[in-house]
Design a protein around this motif. Structure first.
Motif, short mmCIF file in Angstrom:
data_model
loop_
_atom_site.label_atom_id
_atom_site.label_comp_id
_atom_site.label_asym_id
_atom_site.label_seq_id
_atom_site.Cartn_x
_atom_site.Cartn_y
_atom_site.Cartn_z
N GLN A 170 0.82 -1.20 0.00
CA GLN A 170 0.00 0.00 0.00
C GLN A 170 0.85 1.25 0.00
O GLN A 170 1.92 1.29 0.62
N VAL B 62 -0.04 5.20 0.92
CA VAL B 62 -1.11 6.02 1.49
C VAL B 62 -0.64 7.45 1.60
O VAL B 62 0.33 7.74 2.32
N TYR C 152 -1.25 12.08 -6.19
CA TYR C 152 -1.02 10.65 -6.04
C TYR C 152 0.47 10.35 -5.91
O TYR C 152 1.29 10.89 -6.66
N GLN D 211 -4.10 6.11 -3.21
CA GLN D 211 -5.48 6.49 -3.51
C GLN D 211 -5.63 7.98 -3.72
O GLN D 211 -6.68 8.43 -4.20
#
Length: 129
Positions: free
Chosen positions: A3, A5, A95, A121
């Protein structure tokens, strides 16, 4: 699970500053080029900045050069984007991304989103006039 973030977005007046952060988890990206892209409503995603695996080389879009600074802390698996002298045209979702390949150099080729295989995201930045 890998991930990325992003955090740190928000509403700021023109001329103000924000610092975006990107936290990686699930694996280390210390060998990958990291980049920031942005996408405004109704527009295509565009390159903002990139930093090589060591942090020693950076590349910026002309529109943000001398106003934005990308940096990284490999020990913390973090990437940052310091944004100064913000303009209304900087309004977009921002992003964080990591390249597929390791130990790549940064330069004009870093602007292609196809080089990046891992994406966050996004975090919204809104600059009011």
């Amino acid at each position: 699970q890998v991930q990325l973030v992003e955090s740190g977005g928000g509403l700021v007046q023109a001329g103000g500053s924000l610092r975006l952060s990107c936290a990686a988890s699930g694996r280390t990206f210390s060998s990958n080029t990291m980049g920031w892209f942005r996408q405004a409503p109704g527009k295509e995603r565009e390159f903002v900045a990139a930093i090589d695996w060591s942090g020693g080389s950076t590349y910026y879009a002309d529109s943000v050069k001398d106003r934005f600074t990308i940096s990284r802390d490999n020990a913390k698996n973090m990437v940052y984007l310091q944004m100064n002298s913000l303009k209304p045209e900087d309004t977009a979702a921002y992003y964080c991304a990591a390249t597929w390949a390791r130990y790549t150099q940064v330069g004009s080729t870093s602007t292609s989103s196809t080089l990046y295989g891992y994406w966050g995201q996004g975090t919204q930045v809104t600059v009011s006039s």
